[in-house]
Design an enzyme around this catalytic site. Structure first.
Site, PDB file in Angstrom:
ATOM      1  CD  GLU A 108      -3.129  -0.990   2.147  1.00 22.38           C
ATOM      2  OE1 GLU A 108      -2.904  -0.301   3.166  1.00 22.38           O
ATOM      3  OE2 GLU A 108      -4.186  -1.615   1.971  1.00 22.38           O
ATOM      4  CD  GLU A 206      -4.877  -5.589   2.476  1.00 21.71           C
ATOM      5  OE1 GLU A 206      -5.699  -4.816   3.008  1.00 21.71           O
ATOM      6  OE2 GLU A 206      -3.648  -5.481   2.614  1.00 21.71           O
TER       7      GLU A 206
END
Length: 536
Positions: A108, A206
């Site tokens: 991320e 995710e």
């Protein structure tokens, strides 16, 4: 291969405290739920040799993040030298494992930089330069030393646009592009039971929803003077607190008022139902998109395991006991699955038949659509048709208007649907569709549930005694999401949990390891709940 699985976090907050037995239980639990990939998240640790050896032997592929996550990192010479050594050592240690499917340099951090998560906009050029220096010039450089043709080239970040990021020198304006690479998706403001809210991406590495561990797990971990609801709130670290969990529960389930004595019991139980259903719907959508123009080929929910007793996204609690999500995952990740997704715009169900097997016997396959009344056992009406399966793909079977299934005495509030995929009379897979919120359903009453411990057997192993118990459950009316919990400090598994009981008698099998044979296990050692118990 469609990648189906979850995200793995360290099995203990203190890595030196984790044991091979814990790791084995978690990986074997993933395998039992038909997962074929686990993502070792970049905010955790490089796992032990045992972890990767076991993944090799179980046939579990590993998406391996390097340990850089959710932060901007320095690029001074001393730090970069340490980074190169860290990456080199771990890449050489892990790269020979056939389970390691892909390396990724960070979690991320591209998205964080582009979307200004950490206030980097004021010096964007500097942070972009440092990002490229760390991950392209150092981490990727070291990973390429162990690259070979049978493994994809390392990804720079997750989420990212993969190869499509190259023209942008790996900092894209939208790292969450549904057309390329992978995405992370969370939305707590909408109804997670509605498939229409989710994206149509290539790969989802995710996604997930929170729930609370079972009541007995809280009892084991809290102090005598701790208030249960206060402790749940204290251990909730999400910026929005428990609001998303409660909001999703209240959309569908009859949550009592907070001042009611049974509020905490209902909240914990309902949170697990809400999480399991939302993750089921989202995963089934991604699996069903495989052979569409979206070409979705992976779904890894967040997260498999937990490091403490607290509100979290996990499907297995800190003590190794499965939440409802994990029991349900064993069904919605099965190699052959029937999926019925609601299409709001046409008020219909899209029926898909998913098959991961390379070869399939097409004989005697059929789908049965059962209409149930909330007030009566057994199907009140059935429709069936012959079907086929597409090996290693999705058979888009048909679209059925809800009005074609619910006619006459059957309404959206007094009835629900069960769809079964069968071979002859044998059920291969089943799913349910609830046309109204369960809280607003008409006819749900006390099921008159009674249960008995029907049989017990014990098997001595090297270290423990394996206890096997059969539990017979009798009802007089449909029991909604029957939930069983063992009130003993043992790790246990059930043959199923959180199920719809629409037949008078059903048997569930309980297995747990204990120091002794638990021949004196009593009914009071089990908690059995149904949604019926909380209907107003």
């Amino acid at each position: 291969m469609f990648m189906k699985g979850s995200n793995y976090i360290p099995s203990h907050l203190l890595p030196e405290m984790q044991t091979n037995e814990q790791i084995s239980h978690l990986l074997r639990s993933a395998k039992e739920a038909h997962m074929n990939m686990l993502r070792v998240w970049g905010g955790g640790v490089y796992e032990s040799d045992y972890f990767y050896q076991l993944a090799d032997s179980l046939g579990l592929l590993i998406w391996q993040d390097m340990m850089f996550a959710c932060a901007m990192y320095p690029v001074n010479d001393e730090f970069l030298s340490s980074v190169r050594e860290e990456v080199r050592q771990n890449a050489m240690r892990l790269s020979h494992h056939p389970s390691v499917a892909i390396f990724v340099t960070n979690n991320e951090n591209e998205a964080a930089l582009v979307q200004n998560w950490y206030g980097t906009l004021f010096e964007r050029d500097r942070f972009e330069s440092e990002y490229r220096e760390l991950y392209l010039a150092n981490v990727i450089h070291e990973l390429k030393l162990v690259s070979h043709s049978s493994r994809p080239q390392p990804l720079v970040s997750s989420p990212s646009n993969g190869k499509a990021s190259e023209p942008d020198n790996y900092i894209s304006s939208n790292p969450q592009d549904n057309q390329n690479g992978d995405v992370h998706f969370y939305d707590y403001t909408k109804d997670g039971w509605d498939p229409g809210i989710f994206p149509r991406p290539r790969f989802v590495s995710e996604f997930g929803f929170q729930s609370f561990p079972g009541a007995y797990a809280w009892q084991r971990s809290k102090g005598e003077d701790d208030d249960l609801l206060g402790l749940i709130t204290h251990r909730q670290h999400h910026p929005l607190g428990n609001v998303p969990v409660i909001a999703l529960v209240e959309r569908h389930l009859p949550l009592p008022f907070p001042e009611n004595e049974n509020y905490a019991t209902a909240l914990i139980y309902f949170s697990q139902i809400a999480q399991a259903m939302a993750t089921k719907v989202e995963t089934e959508l991604y699996r069903s998109l495989r052979d569409t123009p979206h070409r979705t080929m992976g779904a890894l929910y967040w997260q498999l395991n937990d490091v403490w007793v607290a509100p979290s996204w996990s499907s297995i609690d800190f003590y190794g006991n499965w939440k409802l999500l994990h029991y349900w995952a064993r069904d919605f990740l099965a190699p052959i699955s029937i999926v019925a997704l609601y299409e709001k715009s046409t008020d219909s169900l899209n029926i898909s038949l998913i098959c991961d097997q390379l070869e399939v016997d097409p004989r005697e396959l059929n789908v049965v659509a059962n209409v149930h009344l909330w007030s009566q056992l057994l199907p009140r009406q059935s429709t069936s048709w012959d079907v086929t399966l597409r090996p290693n793909g999705v058979q888009y079977d048909k679209v059925i208007a809800i009005s074609d299934l619910l006619q006459g005495e059957f309404t959206r509030t007094n009835a629900f649907l069960e769809l079964q995929l069968r071979r002859g009379q044998d059920v291969i897979s089943r799913t349910h569709f609830f046309p109204s919120s369960i809280a607003g359903a008409v006819g749900i009453e006390d099921p008159g549930l009674e249960f008995e411990i029907a049989s017990r057997t014990c098997l001595n192993t090297t270290n423990v005694v394996r206890n096997s118990v059969s539990i017979s459950i009798q009802v007089k009316r449909p029991a909604v999401f029957v939930y069983l919990e063992l009130l003993k400090p043992y790790r246990y598994t059930l043959s199923e949990n959180g199920f719809m009981q629409t037949e008078p008698m059903h048997v569930v099998y309980l297995t747990f390891d204990a120091p002794l044979c638990a021949r004196l296990l009593r009914k009071s050692d089990l908690r059995v709940l149904t949604v019926n118990d909380f209907m107003r």
